[in-house]
Scaffold this motif. Structure first.
Motif, PDB file in Angstrom:
ATOM      1  N   ALA A   5       0.845  -1.196   0.000  1.00  0.00           N
ATOM      2  CA  ALA A   5       0.000   0.000   0.000  1.00  0.00           C
ATOM      3  C   ALA A   5       0.878   1.242   0.000  1.00  0.00           C
ATOM      4  N   GLN A   6       0.482   2.208  -0.798  1.00  0.00           N
ATOM      5  CA  GLN A   6       1.209   3.471  -0.874  1.00  0.00           C
ATOM      6  C   GLN A   6       0.288   4.593  -0.420  1.00  0.00           C
ATOM      7  N   PRO A   7       0.812   5.554   0.370  1.00  0.00           N
ATOM      8  CA  PRO A   7      -0.048   6.649   0.802  1.00  0.00           C
ATOM      9  C   PRO A   7      -0.455   7.531  -0.381  1.00  0.00           C
ATOM     10  N   LEU A   8      -1.674   8.005  -0.330  1.00  0.00           N
ATOM     11  CA  LEU A   8      -2.188   8.968  -1.307  1.00  0.00           C
ATOM     12  C   LEU A   8      -2.689  10.175  -0.525  1.00  0.00           C
ATOM     13  N   ASP A   9      -2.610  11.327  -1.120  1.00  0.00           N
ATOM     14  CA  ASP A   9      -3.157  12.527  -0.486  1.00  0.00           C
ATOM     15  C   ASP A   9      -3.866  13.333  -1.559  1.00  0.00           C
ATOM     16  N   LEU A  10      -5.067  12.900  -1.884  1.00  0.00           N
ATOM     17  CA  LEU A  10      -5.859  13.579  -2.910  1.00  0.00           C
ATOM     18  C   LEU A  10      -7.252  13.798  -2.344  1.00  0.00           C
ATOM     19  N   THR A  11      -7.598  15.061  -2.121  1.00  0.00           N
ATOM     20  CA  THR A  11      -8.926  15.408  -1.605  1.00  0.00           C
ATOM     21  C   THR A  11      -9.585  16.358  -2.591  1.00  0.00           C
ATOM     22  N   PHE A  12     -10.852  16.097  -2.890  1.00  0.00           N
ATOM     23  CA  PHE A  12     -11.578  16.943  -3.837  1.00  0.00           C
ATOM     24  C   PHE A  12     -13.072  16.855  -3.565  1.00  0.00           C
ATOM     25  N   THR A  13     -13.794  17.843  -4.050  1.00  0.00           N
ATOM     26  CA  THR A  13     -15.254  17.842  -3.981  1.00  0.00           C
ATOM     27  C   THR A  13     -15.766  17.790  -5.412  1.00  0.00           C
ATOM     28  N   ALA A  14     -16.711  16.885  -5.655  1.00  0.00           N
ATOM     29  CA  ALA A  14     -17.218  16.694  -7.015  1.00  0.00           C
ATOM     30  C   ALA A  14     -18.679  16.266  -6.961  1.00  0.00           C
ATOM     31  N   PRO A  15     -19.403  16.498  -8.059  1.00  0.00           N
ATOM     32  CA  PRO A  15     -20.797  16.062  -8.111  1.00  0.00           C
ATOM     33  C   PRO A  15     -20.911  14.571  -8.409  1.00  0.00           C
ATOM     34  N   ILE A  16     -21.924  13.952  -7.845  1.00  0.00           N
ATOM     35  CA  ILE A  16     -22.255  12.568  -8.190  1.00  0.00           C
ATOM     36  C   ILE A  16     -22.760  12.563  -9.631  1.00  0.00           C
ATOM     37  N   GLU A  17     -22.350  11.546 -10.372  1.00  0.00           N
ATOM     38  CA  GLU A  17     -22.797  11.404 -11.761  1.00  0.00           C
ATOM     39  C   GLU A  17     -23.451  10.044 -11.929  1.00  0.00           C
TER      40      GLU A  17
END
Length: 94
Positions: A5-17
């Protein structure tokens, strides 16, 4: 051979599609650049604070799609197209 496992740091806000391919999903912006691939990638993280594990699916046009399972939609109280969710990707498992 298992990839650690590798750490990820991606946070975002998006609409459900919604689409025929997946009942409910979110497009992950810039995912091909962050992940370094256009292939399917297993990840863990949170959506609106609720933990999940899922496989990001390549869209074929760049960004990946994060399919939202019914249980996760129920937990967040959101499942309609256009509703905004905040996604935090924390680990890459593959």
């Amino acid at each position: 051979m298992t990839t650690p496992a590798q750490p990820l740091d991606l946070t975002f806000t998006a609409p459900i599609e919604k689409d025929g391919a997946f009942a409910t999903f979110v497009t992950v912006p810039g995912s091909a650049d962050v992940l370094g691939t256009r292939r399917a990638v297993k990840v863990t993280g949170t959506i609106d604070g609720h933990e999940f594990a899922a496989t990001l699916m390549p869209s074929g046009e760049g960004p990946h799609w994060l399919p939202l399972r019914a249980a996760l939609c129920k937990a967040t109280g959101k499942s309609r197209a256009g509703e905004q969710v905040t996604v935090a990707l924390r680990q890459r498992l593959s």
